[in-house]
Design an enzyme around this catalytic site. Sequence first.
Site, PDB file in Angstrom:
ATOM      1  N   LYS A 209      40.739  23.994  41.559  1.00  0.00           N
ATOM      2  CA  LYS A 209      39.813  22.888  41.262  1.00  0.00           C
ATOM      3  C   LYS A 209      39.371  22.943  39.803  1.00  0.00           C
ATOM      4  CE  LYS A 209      35.286  22.366  41.571  1.00  0.00           C
ATOM      5  NZ  LYS A 209      35.049  21.488  40.404  1.00  0.00           N
ATOM      6  N   GLU A 303      34.534  35.735  36.760  1.00  0.00           N
ATOM      7  CA  GLU A 303      34.301  35.845  35.317  1.00  0.00           C
ATOM      8  C   GLU A 303      33.079  34.992  35.026  1.00  0.00           C
ATOM      9  OE1 GLU A 303      35.923  37.911  33.681  1.00  0.00           O
ATOM     10  OE2 GLU A 303      37.786  38.148  34.808  1.00  0.00           O
ATOM     11  N   CYS A 337      31.683  32.024  27.350  1.00  0.00           N
ATOM     12  CA  CYS A 337      31.052  33.174  28.004  1.00  0.00           C
ATOM     13  C   CYS A 337      31.014  34.348  27.034  1.00  0.00           C
ATOM     14  CB  CYS A 337      31.790  33.529  29.286  1.00  0.00           C
ATOM     15  SG  CYS A 337      33.548  33.706  29.061  1.00  0.00           S
ATOM     16  N   GLU A 434      21.407  32.868  28.742  1.00  0.00           N
ATOM     17  CA  GLU A 434      22.671  32.380  28.188  1.00  0.00           C
ATOM     18  C   GLU A 434      22.440  30.953  27.689  1.00  0.00           C
ATOM     19  OE1 GLU A 434      26.039  31.825  30.879  1.00  0.00           O
ATOM     20  OE2 GLU A 434      27.316  32.779  29.384  1.00  0.00           O
TER      21      GLU A 434
END
Length: 534
Positions: A209, A303, A337, A434
């Site tokens: 997806k 991840e 990331c 983040e």
Amino acid sequence: MAQNGTTENGVADGIPALPFPQPVKVQEVRHTKIFIGNEWHTSSRGRTFPTFNPATCVKICDVEEADKEDVDKAVEAAKAAGQRGSLWRRMDASSRGRLLHTLADLMERDRLLLAVGSLPTLETLDTGKPFLQAFFIDLEGSIKTLRYYAGWADKIHGKSLPVDESFVCLTKHEPIGVCGAIIPWNFPLLMFMWKIAPALSCGNTVVIKPAEQTPLTALHVGSLINEGITSLGIPHTNMSGLPSQAGFPPGVVNIVPGFGLTAGAAIASHMDINKVAFTGSTEVGQLIKEAAAKSNLKRVTLELGGKNPCIVFADCDLQLAVEETQKGAFYNQGQCCTAASRVFVEKSIYEEFVRRSIENAKRIVTGDPLDPQTSHGPQIDRKQFDKIMDLIESGKKEGARLEYGGAAVGEKSLFIEPTIFSEVKDHMRIAKEEIFGPVQCIFSFESQQEVIERANSSKYGLVSAVFTTSMDRAMSVSAALETGTVWINCYNALHAQTPFGGYKMSGNGRELGKYALAEYSEVKAVTIKLSKTL
Ligand code: NAP
Ligand code: MG
């Protein structure tokens, strides 16, 4: 993240000198449907969703929306394609590798030539990432990943084991079966390849997806998988007389564009999916693991996020450290990331480091991502834009010093100026959360012991970097850092050969390199009792 073994921005950094390749005009997006069993399908629920160009906020096209029923169909196709006795399972392992090379060939072709299907242009339109970065970094990394795992396909094998001599023990590495993959919008094509290439190399089948914001390049690859069969296929038989298929059999790769809460959740909880690989937020990673545990205990690799420390010692090559840490902070508009989001600089060089970082940021060219001169594009969508602006405001309120940028570009656009904060303190939100935007946070430190503790005081542990000319220091500091990757005197230096993944809440398992093969194989021990020994 980049994956070309060099650095990202500018002529000196892996993007070759003029003449630059040019984007092509995309007249029409051809592939907007669900890809199952090498055929295009409409949505079972009759729904579509729009995908937008973040640079203009204009709709590019509508895409068929996959939901649970479509995921079920895709899993059925993948299961049939991978069952024992199927063409895919009987195929000579080197032919599997050859197929991955074929797909890489087709991507090379569409990287350079084809107007309508030009992959870097499509990637730029759908994500807003600068064209040259899409061309030289995303495409390069995607093709290299395919070729790397193409090479592994016929080198994945077990061992014979030394036991009591009345037994023969051997191991076989077998495919896991149907592998689900759920990927994000920041590197749509690259993440697609990081998932499918090792999975296929090990003989699995895939249901993948793409992110709702960026489905287009994944669907274009679906068309290449189909094309691999019809135009480049050269069927021949191997030494056992079995067909050595030159095209991907139907159902080996299935692509289900749709939303996380529906199609994504259906993958995570599906009883016939034996493994799921996810890249995205830590929060959703936790949901995926929970869904896997509550369904069939499927294997999970994750991840996730990062709050990545860079440690800049006074003995470093200062200009290199300035350029690499800033590239790490702003590359892909900070939507990585691996973003270099906490830059710790030794006190004696701190002021000069901040001054040079501001000078360096002035060279960034913000603008139309399709213009080859542009190095800084828009954020992916309004939700991410608002989150970043909120964090920038929090940085100002909490007392960090705004040195550069800090504002939106234009009235209603999704562009944010490259932003630099100095005097950032560990308790501030911008030091802990983040940001996933173009915000560089600079801290100062006084001792090695202190900075190691501060660098490790995060729930994340994805990557880190050390800048020093002392290899002794580089090795001892890298040993103390709790991250899956440590870069020394470089940043974002990813290679298909090198494992990538996080400690702590940055994830589980490793992608890339030989390490990923273990994530996509079952090991079977076969023990034979000999009737007599000599
Ligand atoms: P996200 O929600 O984690 O999205 C990643 C993928 O997971 C998308 O394909 C998403 O589908 C899917 N997903 C969402 N909810 C799901 C669920 N309940 N079950 C299964 N799949 C699900 O990330 P985001 O909302 O786009 O971004 C939020 C934050 O995540 C960012 O600000 C950033 O901090 C982080 N992030 C990290 C990475 C990374 O590379 N590690 C990448 C992207 C974002 P949809 O398409 O519907 O969203
Ligand atoms: Mg889009």
